[in-house]
Design a protein around this motif. Structure first.
Motif, PDB file in Angstrom:
ATOM      1  N   MET A   1      10.088  -0.126   6.495  1.00  0.00           N
ATOM      2  CA  MET A   1       8.754   0.454   6.529  1.00  0.00           C
ATOM      3  C   MET A   1       7.859  -0.427   7.389  1.00  0.00           C
ATOM      4  O   MET A   1       7.821  -1.637   7.244  1.00  0.00           O
ATOM      5  N   ALA A   2       7.134   0.214   8.277  1.00  0.00           N
ATOM      6  CA  ALA A   2       6.190  -0.493   9.147  1.00  0.00           C
ATOM      7  C   ALA A   2       4.948  -0.864   8.351  1.00  0.00           C
ATOM      8  O   ALA A   2       4.619  -0.252   7.335  1.00  0.00           O
ATOM      9  N   ASN A   3       4.246  -1.858   8.840  1.00  0.00           N
ATOM     10  CA  ASN A   3       2.946  -2.201   8.275  1.00  0.00           C
ATOM     11  C   ASN A   3       1.896  -1.935   9.360  1.00  0.00           C
ATOM     12  O   ASN A   3       2.254  -1.652  10.512  1.00  0.00           O
ATOM     13  N   GLU A  36       8.736   7.849  12.203  1.00  0.00           N
ATOM     14  CA  GLU A  36       8.651   9.134  11.499  1.00  0.00           C
ATOM     15  C   GLU A  36       8.630   8.954   9.983  1.00  0.00           C
ATOM     16  O   GLU A  36       7.858   9.638   9.289  1.00  0.00           O
ATOM     17  N   ASP A  37       9.434   8.063   9.451  1.00  0.00           N
ATOM     18  CA  ASP A  37       9.430   7.844   7.995  1.00  0.00           C
ATOM     19  C   ASP A  37       8.053   7.363   7.517  1.00  0.00           C
ATOM     20  O   ASP A  37       7.572   7.794   6.464  1.00  0.00           O
ATOM     21  N   ASP A  38       7.428   6.490   8.281  1.00  0.00           N
ATOM     22  CA  ASP A  38       6.092   6.006   7.919  1.00  0.00           C
ATOM     23  C   ASP A  38       5.066   7.131   7.998  1.00  0.00           C
ATOM     24  O   ASP A  38       4.187   7.235   7.138  1.00  0.00           O
ATOM     25  N   TYR A  39       5.187   7.954   9.003  1.00  0.00           N
ATOM     26  CA  TYR A  39       4.309   9.109   9.126  1.00  0.00           C
ATOM     27  C   TYR A  39       4.440  10.001   7.885  1.00  0.00           C
ATOM     28  O   TYR A  39       3.440  10.432   7.312  1.00  0.00           O
ATOM     29  N   ARG A  40       5.637  10.267   7.473  1.00  0.00           N
ATOM     30  CA  ARG A  40       5.859  11.120   6.293  1.00  0.00           C
ATOM     31  C   ARG A  40       5.287  10.461   5.031  1.00  0.00           C
ATOM     32  O   ARG A  40       4.726  11.136   4.175  1.00  0.00           O
ATOM     33  N   ARG A  41       5.422   9.142   4.925  1.00  0.00           N
ATOM     34  CA  ARG A  41       4.827   8.427   3.785  1.00  0.00           C
ATOM     35  C   ARG A  41       3.300   8.573   3.803  1.00  0.00           C
ATOM     36  O   ARG A  41       2.682   8.782   2.757  1.00  0.00           O
ATOM     37  N   ALA A  42       2.718   8.431   4.973  1.00  0.00           N
ATOM     38  CA  ALA A  42       1.262   8.584   5.080  1.00  0.00           C
ATOM     39  C   ALA A  42       0.831   9.986   4.661  1.00  0.00           C
ATOM     40  O   ALA A  42      -0.137  10.143   3.906  1.00  0.00           O
ATOM     41  N   CYS A  43       1.548  10.977   5.117  1.00  0.00           N
ATOM     42  CA  CYS A  43       1.222  12.364   4.758  1.00  0.00           C
ATOM     43  C   CYS A  43       1.369  12.620   3.269  1.00  0.00           C
ATOM     44  O   CYS A  43       0.666  13.468   2.711  1.00  0.00           O
ATOM     45  N   GLY A  44       2.249  11.873   2.632  1.00  0.00           N
ATOM     46  CA  GLY A  44       2.457  12.011   1.198  1.00  0.00           C
ATOM     47  C   GLY A  44       1.531  11.148   0.353  1.00  0.00           C
ATOM     48  O   GLY A  44       1.625  11.151  -0.875  1.00  0.00           O
ATOM     49  N   GLY A  45       0.654  10.397   1.006  1.00  0.00           N
ATOM     50  CA  GLY A  45      -0.321   9.591   0.270  1.00  0.00           C
ATOM     51  C   GLY A  45       0.121   8.178  -0.052  1.00  0.00           C
ATOM     52  O   GLY A  45      -0.600   7.429  -0.708  1.00  0.00           O
ATOM     53  N   ALA A  46       1.297   7.780   0.410  1.00  0.00           N
ATOM     54  CA  ALA A  46       1.835   6.473   0.035  1.00  0.00           C
ATOM     55  C   ALA A  46       1.201   5.297   0.776  1.00  0.00           C
ATOM     56  O   ALA A  46       1.407   4.154   0.388  1.00  0.00           O
ATOM     57  N   LEU A  47       0.437   5.561   1.822  1.00  0.00           N
ATOM     58  CA  LEU A  47      -0.133   4.460   2.608  1.00  0.00           C
ATOM     59  C   LEU A  47      -1.649   4.366   2.453  1.00  0.00           C
ATOM     60  O   LEU A  47      -2.339   3.822   3.314  1.00  0.00           O
ATOM     61  N   TYR A  53      -9.412  -1.226   4.817  1.00  0.00           N
ATOM     62  CA  TYR A  53      -9.936  -2.219   5.763  1.00  0.00           C
ATOM     63  C   TYR A  53      -9.819  -1.672   7.191  1.00  0.00           C
ATOM     64  O   TYR A  53      -9.026  -0.766   7.449  1.00  0.00           O
ATOM     65  N   PRO A  54     -10.632  -2.184   8.103  1.00  0.00           N
ATOM     66  CA  PRO A  54     -10.739  -1.591   9.447  1.00  0.00           C
ATOM     67  C   PRO A  54      -9.430  -1.470  10.217  1.00  0.00           C
ATOM     68  O   PRO A  54      -9.109  -0.384  10.703  1.00  0.00           O
ATOM     69  N   SER A  55      -8.681  -2.543  10.371  1.00  0.00           N
ATOM     70  CA  SER A  55      -7.463  -2.454  11.189  1.00  0.00           C
ATOM     71  C   SER A  55      -6.391  -1.599  10.516  1.00  0.00           C
ATOM     72  O   SER A  55      -5.621  -0.925  11.195  1.00  0.00           O
ATOM     73  N   GLY A  56      -6.355  -1.600   9.199  1.00  0.00           N
ATOM     74  CA  GLY A  56      -5.422  -0.733   8.484  1.00  0.00           C
ATOM     75  C   GLY A  56      -5.754   0.730   8.704  1.00  0.00           C
ATOM     76  O   GLY A  56      -4.871   1.568   8.902  1.00  0.00           O
ATOM     77  N   THR A  57      -7.044   1.044   8.692  1.00  0.00           N
ATOM     78  CA  THR A  57      -7.466   2.419   8.922  1.00  0.00           C
ATOM     79  C   THR A  57      -7.169   2.844  10.353  1.00  0.00           C
ATOM     80  O   THR A  57      -6.718   3.969  10.593  1.00  0.00           O
ATOM     81  N   LEU A  58      -7.378   1.941  11.309  1.00  0.00           N
ATOM     82  CA  LEU A  58      -7.032   2.258  12.688  1.00  0.00           C
ATOM     83  C   LEU A  58      -5.537   2.559  12.807  1.00  0.00           C
ATOM     84  O   LEU A  58      -5.147   3.556  13.433  1.00  0.00           O
ATOM     85  N   ALA A  59      -4.702   1.740  12.192  1.00  0.00           N
ATOM     86  CA  ALA A  59      -3.251   1.978  12.230  1.00  0.00           C
ATOM     87  C   ALA A  59      -2.910   3.320  11.583  1.00  0.00           C
ATOM     88  O   ALA A  59      -2.072   4.072  12.094  1.00  0.00           O
ATOM     89  N   TYR A  60      -3.570   3.645  10.480  1.00  0.00           N
ATOM     90  CA  TYR A  60      -3.356   4.918   9.783  1.00  0.00           C
ATOM     91  C   TYR A  60      -3.720   6.095  10.693  1.00  0.00           C
ATOM     92  O   TYR A  60      -2.980   7.085  10.778  1.00  0.00           O
ATOM     93  N   VAL A  61      -4.839   5.987  11.387  1.00  0.00           N
ATOM     94  CA  VAL A  61      -5.282   7.059  12.290  1.00  0.00           C
ATOM     95  C   VAL A  61      -4.294   7.223  13.442  1.00  0.00           C
ATOM     96  O   VAL A  61      -3.930   8.343  13.802  1.00  0.00           O
ATOM     97  N   ILE A  62      -3.852   6.131  14.007  1.00  0.00           N
ATOM     98  CA  ILE A  62      -2.870   6.217  15.092  1.00  0.00           C
ATOM     99  C   ILE A  62      -1.577   6.855  14.582  1.00  0.00           C
ATOM    100  O   ILE A  62      -1.015   7.746  15.226  1.00  0.00           O
ATOM    101  N   LEU A  63      -1.131   6.426  13.412  1.00  0.00           N
ATOM    102  CA  LEU A  63       0.107   6.949  12.827  1.00  0.00           C
ATOM    103  C   LEU A  63       0.020   8.441  12.529  1.00  0.00           C
ATOM    104  O   LEU A  63       0.989   9.172  12.727  1.00  0.00           O
ATOM    105  N   GLY A  83      -6.044  16.823   9.475  1.00  0.00           N
ATOM    106  CA  GLY A  83      -7.053  16.756   8.408  1.00  0.00           C
ATOM    107  C   GLY A  83      -7.158  15.373   7.794  1.00  0.00           C
ATOM    108  O   GLY A  83      -8.261  14.845   7.626  1.00  0.00           O
ATOM    109  N   ILE A  84      -6.013  14.773   7.477  1.00  0.00           N
ATOM    110  CA  ILE A  84      -6.071  13.445   6.853  1.00  0.00           C
ATOM    111  C   ILE A  84      -6.466  12.379   7.866  1.00  0.00           C
ATOM    112  O   ILE A  84      -7.151  11.418   7.527  1.00  0.00           O
ATOM    113  N   SER A  85      -6.069  12.570   9.095  1.00  0.00           N
ATOM    114  CA  SER A  85      -6.450  11.629  10.136  1.00  0.00           C
ATOM    115  C   SER A  85      -7.955  11.686  10.390  1.00  0.00           C
ATOM    116  O   SER A  85      -8.623  10.646  10.500  1.00  0.00           O
TER     117      SER A  85
END
Length: 109
Positions: A1-3, A36-47, A53-63, A83-85
């Motif tokens: 899993m990516a961070n 792709e696995d990280d993307y699916r985790r994000a879509c499922g609410g796991a991330l 925090y700012p850099s985490g949110t930026l990574a989430y938006v990019i992902l 929508g979630i992005s």
């Protein structure tokens, strides 16, 4: 899993501005294989902790915004997480977190 740091290092440093807009099959496959696995985790609410925090949110938006455009190019799945992005980006902007991110990365908010 990516961070978040993995996402940012890949997108901002490894790919960079030239790669953001040139795309191509090789880049699309690389993103899909790696994230792709990280993307699916994000879509499922796991991330959701990334959104604290700012850099985490930026990574989430990019992902959830940029990577699907590559991973699922030419299909409706490219836009499935918009929508979630968008919600994450709006939240970050409302908190002023976008101003804590240097250009050119700030544009992804």
């Amino acid at each position: 899993m990516a961070n978040p740091e993995d996402i940012l290092a890949f997108w901002l440093d490894e790919i960079g501005p030239d790669g953001w807009y040139s795309g191509g099959d090789a880049l699309d496959a690389k993103i899909k294989d790696r994230f792709e696995d990280d993307y699916r985790r994000a879509c499922g609410g796991a991330l959701s902790l990334w959104l604290t925090y700012p850099s985490g949110t930026l990574a989430y938006v990019i992902l959830t915004d940029q990577f699907p455009r590559n991973m699922f190019r030419g299909s409706a799945d490219s836009f499935a997480a918009d929508g979630i992005s968008m919600a994450a980006a709006k939240m970050a902007i409302s908190k002023g977190w976008d101003q804590k991110i240097d250009e050119p990365a700030r544009q992804f908010f």
